[in-house]
Design a protein around this motif. Structure first.
Motif, PDB file in Angstrom:
ATOM      1  N   ARG A   1      -7.494   3.942   3.901  1.00 62.20           N
ATOM      2  CA  ARG A   1      -7.769   3.432   2.559  1.00 62.20           C
ATOM      3  C   ARG A   1      -6.669   2.460   2.134  1.00 62.20           C
TER       4      ARG A   1
ATOM      5  N   THR B   1      -6.942  -2.717   2.020  1.00 64.85           N
ATOM      6  CA  THR B   1      -6.723  -3.842   1.100  1.00 64.85           C
ATOM      7  C   THR B   1      -5.855  -4.918   1.741  1.00 64.85           C
TER       8      THR B   1
ATOM      9  N   PRO C   1      -7.623  12.093  -0.731  1.00 64.95           N
ATOM     10  CA  PRO C   1      -8.837  11.275  -0.735  1.00 64.95           C
ATOM     11  C   PRO C   1      -9.580  11.459  -2.054  1.00 64.95           C
TER      12      PRO C   1
ATOM     13  N   TYR D   1     -13.229   1.356  -1.418  1.00 65.33           N
ATOM     14  CA  TYR D   1     -12.905   1.234  -2.841  1.00 65.33           C
ATOM     15  C   TYR D   1     -11.936   0.091  -3.119  1.00 65.33           C
ATOM     16  N   GLY D   2     -10.823   0.069  -2.376  1.00 64.59           N
ATOM     17  CA  GLY D   2      -9.815  -0.968  -2.600  1.00 64.59           C
ATOM     18  C   GLY D   2     -10.378  -2.365  -2.404  1.00 64.59           C
TER      19      GLY D   2
ATOM     20  N   GLY E   1       0.815  -1.203   0.000  1.00 69.12           N
ATOM     21  CA  GLY E   1       0.000   0.000   0.000  1.00 69.12           C
ATOM     22  C   GLY E   1       0.850   1.256   0.000  1.00 69.12           C
ATOM     23  N   MET E   2       0.244   2.368  -0.392  1.00 65.95           N
ATOM     24  CA  MET E   2       1.023   3.595  -0.461  1.00 65.95           C
ATOM     25  C   MET E   2       0.215   4.771   0.067  1.00 65.95           C
TER      26      MET E   2
END
Lengths: 277, 424
Positions: free
Chosen positions: A186, A190, A121, A132-133, A113-114
């Motif tokens: 965010r 994931t 956002p 979303y992810g 992730g980054m």
């Protein structure tokens, strides 16, 4: 139970990051060997080799334009999006080459992730930002699972209590520090293994910075965290390992405590004592 | 090393500052003057159009009693009925004192040719009118309309006047009896073109323009966006894409008459599409709108901040997800604005439509994309070219209608942009 986590974070800042103390169970998560990056004719990264440890915060420091962000963006192949950028050498994630043709960068970026310099956002609701992810990667089978991922991620990013009543509000309406924590939520939604942070606090005020730094310290329990920073104090506060970049090479990589107390390279010493940079 | 000492209070420096302030004023004044000039020109344009066009929004009518006898109209074949004779009978009956043949013929010029059509339509709608007397208000012919609007002056010597003294006297009688009225000229929007100005309307042109713009939108909007997305998001930056880009920009500057010739050769010549059809018009206009939409879309895509793309890529969105769920929605206000401006240009485009025959004289509004039609600008062209005086004001009125549509479209563009614009 969950509010416990939040209070934990608030108490940790007095403990300060365990700088220098060798973190137990050191396992190399990302192993980079002889990495070279070219931007067109510019040789941006020259023969950098580094082993990034799991469950450790690694800081990249160095003067502007030294290549630390470029190197960071190699680790999740964000440089692929730049046409003229060419990466050679090996970067292994858990022993597998991430530049192998069989590796899909789209999936890689979910695992690595980054978080970016400027809080970015999506102009959508807070809920949609975090969900979303997981949604595009199909991590949740139904709405309830998705809700749970969103809540867990927001809690882990230490922003749940501030936004739980307005998950439908736009993420862009939050304050800068909240936006950055939303972006962290965010990124961790994931379920990544590595979290890359490109100067995550440079656009934040000192209070928001402290919150994000506490959060980084928390995240270390689960992830390998790599943070690019301009602030040597920040590197000293949050990281256990520090890599110093200078003009595209990496002269020194060691325990943070060692780097800041007795650097072995002359250039590192000049930089941390403020002689250039 | 010499120290530069500055005396900020010296007169030379004071003079310099004054000079700079004067230059500021000149720049500001020049801008305001230019704006004032532009507004003045716009005012002159619109006011001259309104002053000549306003007449066309009213039409002089005369109310007469028509005796629909069975001798003139057979109940089983109303359409073939001799309505012309009924109208002539009606006006002659109104002036029993007129007996000479020549004068009677002049009398029959008072009602417009449209009177018989209006009467026929009324009888077709209600066949029970046969055998009864029908009171109808019908348009008068152009010279009388011109006189009512003051365009034919009574003090002109009779020899130079289109209406002679006796004709004016009859009309004055009608007016004195309250049989003359000047209602709003709905025919301007409800009728198609006609040889007679008092009957001519824009219905055919409005439908023609609508169909052509529909075709133009359906083709140029998706194709333009797809092309722009590919060029902006996917295409490698190399010689080929550079050449394509230059060509698209040049295409936007190609004179429209060239597109008309191209359409004539390709669509009508090779593909054998119907001449004068809105389908061909729309295809031609879409050729011209495409570059505009591509350029506007690319600008809008460029305007989406890279941080949003990075954010989406960073959580592992694939290219199409980045484009479809993040970049395109954010670019949509700009794309729609560009599209509507492109369509507004297309609406006003005349030259290519002339070449594909959309300036034909067509007296029925089109029912489909394939039937011959005119468009608003070509209708203006036809009317401006017509010798009848009644078309002078109708030309201006048609221009006003066209301008109204253009303003409406631009207003929609502004509203859409306001509505859809998101802050980030």
């Amino acid at each position: 139970m969950e509010s416990q986590a939040v209070t934990d974070i608030q108490t940790t800042d007095t403990v300060a990051a365990p700088t220098g103390r060798n973190a137990p169970a050191e396992k190399v998560k990302i192993d980079a060997e002889a990495v070279n990056v070219h931007y067109g004719d510019t040789h941006a990264i020259k023969d950098v080799s580094i082993g990034i440890l799991d469950k450790t915060v690694t800081a990249f420091i160095g003067p502007s334009g030294c290549g630390k962000s470029t190197f960071l963006r190699c680790l999740n192949r964000m440089n692929d999006t730049i046409d003229i950028c060419r990466v050679t050498g090996d970067i292994l994630l858990d022993g597998k080459d991430i530049y192998d043709p069989q590796i899909d960068p789209v999936q890689l970026r979910a695992r690595v992730g980054m978080v970016f310099q400027k809080p970015n956002p999506f102009p959508k609701s807070i809920y949609d930002n975090v969900s979303y992810g997981p949604r595009i990667h199909g991590l949740a089978n139904n709405k309830a699972e998705l809700d749970e991922i969103v809540e867990t991620s927001l809690r882990r990013a230490a922003i749940w209590n501030e936004v739980k009543d307005r998950l439908d509000a736009p993420g862009t309406g939050l304050s800068g520090g909240q936006q950055q924590r939303l972006c962290i939520a965010r990124a961790i939604a994931t379920q990544p293994e590595v979290l890359l942070m490109d100067e995550p606090c440079s656009a934040l005020d000192p209070i928001a910075t402290a919150q994000v730094e506490d959060l980084i310290n928390e995240l270390r329990e689960t992830y390998a965290v790599v943070i690019v920073t301009h602030s040597m104090q920040q590197a000293a506060r949050v990281s256990q390992k520090t890599a110093f970049f200078h003009l595209g090479v990496m002269p020194e990589y060691d325990d943070t405590e060692k780097i800041f107390s007795s650097p072995s390279d002359r250039r590192t010493q000049d930089y941390i004592t403020g002689r250039f940079g | 090393m010499t120290d530069i000492s500055v005396d900020w209070t010296s007169p030379a420096i004071g003079e310099r500052i004054k000079k700079r302030h004067r230059a500021d004023l000149w720049l500001k004044g020049g801008g305001m003057a230019a704006l004032g000039f532009a507004l003045l020109m716009l005012f002159i344009l619109v006011s001259s159009l309104v002053s000549t066009g306003a007449d066309a929004f009213r039409q002089t009518h005369v109310t007469l009693d028509f005796e629909v006898t069975e001798a003139r109209v057979a109940a089983d074949d109303i359409f073939r009925g001799n309505f012309r004779a009924i109208v002539n009978d009606a006006i002659e009956a109104r002036f029993p004192e007129v007996t000479s043949r020549a004068e009677k013929r002049l009398l029959t010029n008072i009602p417009s040719n449209g009177a018989q059509t209006a009467l026929r339509d009324a009888v077709i709608a209600d066949p029970s009118l046969i055998g009864r007397t029908v009171t109808l208000t019908v348009p008068v012919s152009d010279p009388y309309d011109q006189m009512m609007k003051g365009l034919i002056k009574r003090d002109t010597p009779e020899a130079n006047r289109r209406l002679k003294d006796n004709e004016i006297a009859w009309f004055d009688q009608l007016q004195a009896a309250g049989q003359v009225s000047k209602p709003i000229n709905w025919a301007l929007l409800r009728s198609a073109d006609s040889r007679f100005p008092e009957l001519a309307g824009l219905k055919g042109a409005l439908w023609g323009s609508f169909y052509a713009l529909l075709v133009c939108f359906l083709i140029s909007f998706p194709v333009g966006i797809a092309a722009a997305v590919y060029l902006e998001e996917f295409a490698p930056k190399n010689r080929l894409t550079d050449i394509i880009e230059i060509n698209i920009n040049n295409l936007a500057a190609v004179p429209s008459v060239v597109f008309g010739l191209l359409a004539l050769a390709v669509f009508i010549g090779w593909f054998g599409m119907p001449r004068s059809a809105p389908l061909v018009g729309g295809l031609t206009l879409s050729l011209m709108t495409l570059p505009t939409i591509i350029i506007a879309t690319r600008a809008a895509l460029k305007g989406v901040p890279p941080s949003i793309r990075e954010a989406a890529l960073g959580v592992g969105a694939s290219k199409h997800q980045v484009v479809l769920t993040h970049v395109l929605p954010l670019a949509m206000p700009g794309i729609l604005t560009g599209t509507i401006i492109g369509l507004a240009q297309a609406l006003g485009e005349t030259a290519p439509l002339l070449l594909i025959g959309m300036n034909a004289f067509i007296t029925a509004a089109p029912d489909s994309l394939f039937q011959p039609a005119t468009a608003l600008p070509t209708q203006i062209f036809i009317w401006a070219d017509s010798p009848e005086r009644g078309f002078v004001s109708r030309t201006s009125a048609a221009i006003l209608v066209l301008l109204t549509f253009l303003i409406a479209m631009n207003a929609i563009a502004v509203i859409l942009r306001r509505r859809l614009e998101k802050r980030w």
